[in-house]
Design an enzyme around this catalytic site. Sequence first.
Site, PDB file in Angstrom:
ATOM      1  N   ASP A  29      30.906  54.062 -30.424  1.00  0.00           N
ATOM      2  CA  ASP A  29      32.133  54.844 -30.292  1.00  0.00           C
ATOM      3  C   ASP A  29      33.003  54.361 -31.203  1.00  0.00           C
ATOM      4  O   ASP A  29      33.362  53.097 -31.288  1.00  0.00           O
ATOM      5  CB  ASP A  29      32.861  55.027 -29.114  1.00  0.00           C
ATOM      6  CG  ASP A  29      33.767  56.245 -28.882  1.00  0.00           C
ATOM      7  OD1 ASP A  29      34.577  56.593 -29.846  1.00  0.00           O
ATOM      8  OD2 ASP A  29      33.764  56.954 -28.030  1.00  0.00           O
ATOM      9  N   ILE A  30      33.457  54.864 -32.492  1.00  0.00           N
ATOM     10  CA  ILE A  30      34.517  54.407 -33.367  1.00  0.00           C
ATOM     11  C   ILE A  30      36.017  54.358 -32.830  1.00  0.00           C
ATOM     12  O   ILE A  30      36.826  53.789 -33.581  1.00  0.00           O
ATOM     13  CB  ILE A  30      34.274  55.247 -34.726  1.00  0.00           C
ATOM     14  CG1 ILE A  30      34.949  56.575 -34.556  1.00  0.00           C
ATOM     15  CG2 ILE A  30      32.998  54.968 -35.337  1.00  0.00           C
ATOM     16  CD1 ILE A  30      35.107  57.227 -35.857  1.00  0.00           C
ATOM     17  N   GLU A  88      35.937  66.372 -25.156  1.00  0.00           N
ATOM     18  CA  GLU A  88      36.485  65.705 -26.585  1.00  0.00           C
ATOM     19  C   GLU A  88      35.576  66.317 -27.914  1.00  0.00           C
ATOM     20  O   GLU A  88      36.283  66.892 -28.708  1.00  0.00           O
ATOM     21  CB  GLU A  88      36.479  64.151 -26.772  1.00  0.00           C
ATOM     22  CG  GLU A  88      36.387  63.453 -25.407  1.00  0.00           C
ATOM     23  CD  GLU A  88      35.316  63.056 -24.325  1.00  0.00           C
ATOM     24  OE1 GLU A  88      35.352  62.172 -23.922  1.00  0.00           O
ATOM     25  OE2 GLU A  88      34.583  64.168 -24.280  1.00  0.00           O
ATOM     26  N   HIS A  93      27.533  64.573 -24.061  1.00  0.00           N
ATOM     27  CA  HIS A  93      27.113  63.258 -24.456  1.00  0.00           C
ATOM     28  C   HIS A  93      27.554  62.408 -23.030  1.00  0.00           C
ATOM     29  O   HIS A  93      28.412  62.865 -22.294  1.00  0.00           O
ATOM     30  CB  HIS A  93      28.171  62.836 -25.615  1.00  0.00           C
ATOM     31  CG  HIS A  93      29.538  62.943 -25.397  1.00  0.00           C
ATOM     32  ND1 HIS A  93      30.099  64.455 -25.669  1.00  0.00           N
ATOM     33  CD2 HIS A  93      30.794  62.327 -25.131  1.00  0.00           C
ATOM     34  CE1 HIS A  93      31.371  64.347 -25.393  1.00  0.00           C
ATOM     35  NE2 HIS A  93      31.756  63.116 -25.231  1.00  0.00           N
ATOM     36  N   HIS A  95      29.226  58.586 -22.142  1.00  0.00           N
ATOM     37  CA  HIS A  95      29.782  57.287 -22.475  1.00  0.00           C
ATOM     38  C   HIS A  95      29.381  56.224 -21.962  1.00  0.00           C
ATOM     39  O   HIS A  95      29.193  56.147 -20.374  1.00  0.00           O
ATOM     40  CB  HIS A  95      31.454  57.481 -22.177  1.00  0.00           C
ATOM     41  CG  HIS A  95      32.111  58.179 -23.073  1.00  0.00           C
ATOM     42  ND1 HIS A  95      32.859  57.866 -24.166  1.00  0.00           N
ATOM     43  CD2 HIS A  95      32.284  59.663 -22.735  1.00  0.00           C
ATOM     44  CE1 HIS A  95      33.256  59.092 -24.655  1.00  0.00           C
ATOM     45  NE2 HIS A  95      33.112  60.198 -23.733  1.00  0.00           N
TER      46      HIS A  95
END
Length: 135
Positions: A29-30, A88, A93, A95
Amino acid sequence: MASIFTRIINGEIPCYKLAETEDYFSFLDIRPMAKGHALVIPKKEVDYIFDLDDDYLIGLHLFAKKVAKALEATVPCKRIGIAVIGLEVPHAHIHLIPLNTLQDITFTKAVVEVSQEEMASIAAAVAKKIVKSEK
């Protein structure tokens, strides 16, 4: 229009890739909550994780487990936390977040600053461990 994650899978947007199979993809994750914060996604663009068919959802979680084990072996932490928020980005997805405290998985806190060099180093180390685990 393709989601940002589909664009990452297609190579239109660069990422720090950790692992990839025919059906799943993982990258750092950026905007990390903690150093090593990773995302695990299905290549099939489905907005809501619970709209994935059962076998595909199971496969996503088994893929996430491989990434989590490699991440845990790379990034110093007490354990890898897992979160599915789903608001988001309109693409299912998971995390995976290295945890040392409960605050490490608080999505309302400021993101952690990680240099591009360190992101690349973490990604390479995790990817290497995943490849070794598959042999």
